[in-house]
Each structure stands twice: as structure tokens, then as C-alpha cells.
Motif scaffolding. Sequence first.
Motif, short mmCIF file in Angstrom:
data_model
loop_
_atom_site.label_atom_id
_atom_site.label_comp_id
_atom_site.label_asym_id
_atom_site.label_seq_id
_atom_site.Cartn_x
_atom_site.Cartn_y
_atom_site.Cartn_z
N LEU A 29 0.84 -1.21 0.00
CA LEU A 29 0.00 0.00 0.00
C LEU A 29 0.87 1.25 0.00
CD1 LEU A 29 -3.03 -0.67 2.38
CD2 LEU A 29 -3.11 -0.01 -0.04
N LEU A 33 1.15 4.30 -2.79
CA LEU A 33 1.05 5.72 -2.48
C LEU A 33 2.38 6.45 -2.73
CD1 LEU A 33 -0.97 5.27 0.82
CD2 LEU A 33 -1.84 6.17 -1.35
N LEU A 140 -19.48 2.68 4.55
CA LEU A 140 -18.18 2.72 3.88
C LEU A 140 -17.98 4.00 3.07
CD1 LEU A 140 -15.51 1.39 2.92
CD2 LEU A 140 -16.85 0.26 1.11
N VAL A 144 -14.66 6.75 3.00
CA VAL A 144 -13.85 7.14 1.83
C VAL A 144 -13.99 8.63 1.55
CG1 VAL A 144 -13.49 6.74 -0.64
CG2 VAL A 144 -14.00 4.80 0.88
N VAL A 180 -5.02 8.74 3.20
CA VAL A 180 -5.48 7.67 2.31
C VAL A 180 -5.04 6.31 2.85
CG1 VAL A 180 -5.30 6.69 -0.02
CG2 VAL A 180 -5.54 9.17 0.27
N CYS A 184 -7.60 3.32 3.75
CA CYS A 184 -7.45 1.98 3.16
C CYS A 184 -7.54 0.90 4.25
CB CYS A 184 -6.12 1.84 2.42
SG CYS A 184 -6.05 2.72 0.85
N ARG A 194 -12.55 -9.35 0.12
CA ARG A 194 -12.44 -8.59 -1.13
C ARG A 194 -11.63 -7.32 -0.91
NH1 ARG A 194 -18.30 -8.29 -3.73
NH2 ARG A 194 -16.99 -7.79 -5.51
N TRP A 195 -11.04 -7.20 0.29
CA TRP A 195 -10.28 -6.01 0.64
C TRP A 195 -8.97 -5.95 -0.12
CZ3 TRP A 195 -5.46 -5.34 3.17
CH2 TRP A 195 -5.14 -4.02 3.51
N LEU B 71 0.69 -3.94 -9.04
CA LEU B 71 -0.47 -3.30 -9.68
C LEU B 71 -0.67 -3.81 -11.11
CD1 LEU B 71 0.05 0.38 -8.44
CD2 LEU B 71 -1.40 -1.42 -7.44
N GLU B 137 -10.47 -9.72 -9.84
CA GLU B 137 -10.96 -8.53 -9.12
C GLU B 137 -9.79 -7.64 -8.71
OE1 GLU B 137 -14.68 -8.64 -6.80
OE2 GLU B 137 -13.37 -8.55 -5.02
N PRO B 139 -8.63 -5.50 -5.70
CA PRO B 139 -9.04 -5.40 -4.30
C PRO B 139 -9.48 -3.97 -3.94
CG PRO B 139 -6.92 -6.52 -4.47
CD PRO B 139 -7.23 -5.95 -5.82
N LEU B 140 -10.42 -3.89 -3.03
CA LEU B 140 -10.95 -2.59 -2.61
C LEU B 140 -9.85 -1.62 -2.19
CD1 LEU B 140 -13.29 -0.72 -1.74
CD2 LEU B 140 -13.30 -1.90 0.47
N ARG B 141 -8.83 -2.12 -1.47
CA ARG B 141 -7.83 -1.20 -0.94
C ARG B 141 -7.11 -0.42 -2.04
NH1 ARG B 141 -5.92 -6.37 -0.53
NH2 ARG B 141 -3.74 -6.89 -0.95
N TYR B 142 -6.93 -1.05 -3.20
CA TYR B 142 -6.24 -0.33 -4.28
C TYR B 142 -7.17 0.68 -4.95
CZ TYR B 142 -2.37 -3.49 -3.47
OH TYR B 142 -1.35 -4.19 -2.89
N VAL B 144 -9.22 2.49 -3.36
CA VAL B 144 -9.14 3.65 -2.47
C VAL B 144 -7.76 4.30 -2.57
CG1 VAL B 144 -9.29 4.44 -0.07
CG2 VAL B 144 -10.89 2.70 -0.92
N ALA B 145 -6.72 3.49 -2.59
CA ALA B 145 -5.36 4.05 -2.63
C ALA B 145 -5.12 4.89 -3.88
CB ALA B 145 -4.33 2.91 -2.55
N PHE B 146 -5.74 4.50 -5.00
CA PHE B 146 -5.52 5.23 -6.26
C PHE B 146 -5.95 6.70 -6.15
CE2 PHE B 146 -5.94 1.01 -8.78
CZ PHE B 146 -4.59 0.76 -8.61
N ILE B 147 -6.78 7.01 -5.17
CA ILE B 147 -7.17 8.43 -4.99
C ILE B 147 -5.92 9.31 -4.93
CG2 ILE B 147 -8.14 10.09 -3.33
CD1 ILE B 147 -10.25 7.93 -2.63
N CYS B 184 -15.88 6.65 -4.24
CA CYS B 184 -16.99 6.30 -3.35
C CYS B 184 -18.01 5.43 -4.08
CB CYS B 184 -17.68 7.56 -2.81
SG CYS B 184 -16.74 8.44 -1.55
N CYS B 187 -16.84 1.91 -4.93
CA CYS B 187 -16.73 0.99 -3.77
C CYS B 187 -18.01 0.22 -3.51
CB CYS B 187 -16.40 1.78 -2.49
SG CYS B 187 -14.71 2.37 -2.42
N TYR B 190 -18.33 -3.68 -3.47
CA TYR B 190 -17.51 -4.38 -2.49
C TYR B 190 -18.19 -4.52 -1.13
CZ TYR B 190 -13.61 -3.61 -5.73
OH TYR B 190 -12.79 -3.59 -6.82
#
Lengths: 195, 195
Positions: A29, A33, A140, A144, A180, A184, A194-195, B71, B137, B139-142, B144-147, B184, B187, B190
Motif C-alpha cells: 500500500l 502511495l 463505507l 472514503v 489515504v 485503506c 475482497r479487501w 499493480l 478482481e 481489491p478494494l484497498r487499491y 481507495v489508494a488510487f485516490i 466512493c 466501492c 464491495y
Amino acid sequence: MATETIPGYDFGAPDLQRSPVSPEDLRLLERTLLWSEEDDRYLRMAAEVLDGQVDQVLDLWYDYVASHEHLVRYFAGPDGQPIGSYLERVRARFAQWVRDVCRRPRDQAWLDYQHEIALRHTSAKKNRTDGVESVPEVPLRYMVAFIFPITATMRRFLAARGHGQADVDGMHTAWFKAVVLHVCLWCQPYAAGRW
Amino acid sequence: MATETIPGYDFGAPDLQRSPVSPEDLRLLERTLLWSEEDDRYLRMAAEVLDGQVDQVLDLWYDYVASHEHLVRYFAGPDGQPIGSYLERVRARFAQWVRDVCRRPRDQAWLDYQHEIALRHTSAKKNRTDGVESVPEVPLRYMVAFIFPITATMRRFLAARGHGQADVDGMHTAWFKAVVLHVCLWCQPYAAGRW
């Protein structure tokens, strides 16, 4: 405020669950970033800059929440009214979170406490720490969405001690990455596998 | 590129699922992001500023993904090698997304297409649009991280046409809010009932 006097601030407590996030997940992560040693240096600079301003930061964030009915409801009781003691106790921990973002090394104790914070936004643990009867979970999408206000509002405080533009930019970028990163981690309980 | 020539760009297609996000959910998210008419004005300004630069934006984002093995694997086939045609088709839609962020009104057709994009990051629909066999898939964390990278890297492009600092700041703030808003919405699959 000394951290041992903040109700519910359980950083390092021996009974915390171990985070399901591995140190390798965390490292990836951070790479996502574009985290660098410079960011850690700028966060330490931010710690000094924010020293003595954290209460004003919290004033601003609490005004923001209070002025949005759809957000303040996550602090409200069954009668729809915000619970003063709940707001106050969360505020003290939120202020400590600002200090921790800037100063804590991101080790296993830190990971475990981020997971605890994550759970405290969800039906697994919300309300319990403070013994209140409020809505069971923060959705959620708001976890975010908060990335924007919590990042954008910080700039003026980082600029308030006379640092040059390059330092303010550096501190603000590091803060943005850190926010961020935390969000996360705090999303984990919402998506689990699915995280 | 004319949108009708972008493979898989199904904005407004009659067979799209209706978004589970209501217009009221969207309005509350916009309020959470302190969205104002000024942000819409700045996004229109950004549209003009980015005109002719979108390919360079995508070059930068693709270099970023390509330089991170953890990634680029979301574009890889069973042999672990990135699938060229998949990267290329997604790139054309990603470029169109930049233009759409700046120009599209956020109406029902827009909401429905955001849901389609959301599904295409998940096991519900990833790979299908492009007929590829890749990991099921993101993952959700990426998501969010892409923000962070998608927001931070945009500033130089917004500043590249000689606008003053106030306009660049305004465009960048509006872009930041818009990126958070999209993530948002993306997401939603997920977390479903906990979204």
C-alpha cells in the motif's frame, strides 16, 4: 493531554485483535502511495507545526460534521439528538490520531490499533468503547469521502507557522498520503476477503 | 477519439444496470465533499486545460502502474504477463473517463455508468468487457489508494496552460473532490448493504 488519560485510547493494549493486514500488505500500500522517507520526514515536520493547533483542527472538523445532519447522525442517539459525551470522547481520540499520524512508526502495534479503529466504525465495535446507543455503523462511502475534507482542511494549519511553499507542499502531500493509507486500512472490515 | 469508437465504452447504453445508488445518496455525498457550483465551473475549466494533454496524463498513469508489479498484475494473464490488448482498451476508456469527469452532468445515466465501471473492477464483470483472462478482481484497498496518485499527478497538467495559482488550486480541488466521489461510487459493489 497525556495519552493514558484519553478514554478508550487503547494503542498497544494487550487485548487488541491482531490486524488481518500483513506487514507485506502495508508495504505494498505504501508503494502504491509512492511513500518515501521524505514523507516520513515531512510528517515529523508536520508534528511540530501542528503542535498547539490540534484543537483548532478539531474545532474545524467538528463544525463540519455538526453542520451536516446526515453526518452528525452517526453521533446521535435513538432520539436523533447528538450524544455530547460521545462527541467529546471521540474528539479526544481523534486529536490523538492527528498526533499519531505524524509521529508513530507504522509497526505491528500501529497496524493492530488501526484495525481497532476500523472495527469501531463498524457494527463489530461502534458505540461499545463509549457505552453509547447510537447508529450501529458508519457506511463505507463516508469513510472514503472523508479523505477530502480531512486532507484539504489541513493545509492552512500546515502553512500557519511560516514555512515556505516547498515545505508546506511536502507536509501536505505526506498528510494526504497518510490519510489515504489510514482509510485503506479502515475499509478492511467492510470488505474482508475482497479487501 | 470519438466515444463511439472506444471499445466497451457503454455510457448511456440501454442494457446497463440501474445504479443502486440513489440521486439522494449522490447529493449527500456531494455535500460531504463540500461540492459547490464553483467546483463544476472549475471542472469545465479543467476540461479545456486538459484538452490535448489527456494522452500525457495516461502515459504518466500507465508508467506508474507498469513500474509496480503488484499493480500491473491486475492486467496480467495466467502466465503473469500483462495483456497488451487489455491495457490498450482500458487506456482508451480511462482517457475518456478523464474527459467525462470534467464534462458530464452527474445525472442518472452518469450514475448508471459509474456503477458499470464499479462492476468492471470486481468479479461481477472484470475481464468480460475486453474478453480477457486476467485476475478476477481489483481489491478494494487499491481502488481507495488510487485516490492519491490520480489526484496528485494531475496538478502539473492543470498548471501547464499558464493559469494563475487561484485557478490551478480551484481546478485541482474540484478534481480531487471528483476523484473521491467516483471512488466512493466504485466501492459500492464491495460492500453492498454496508456501503
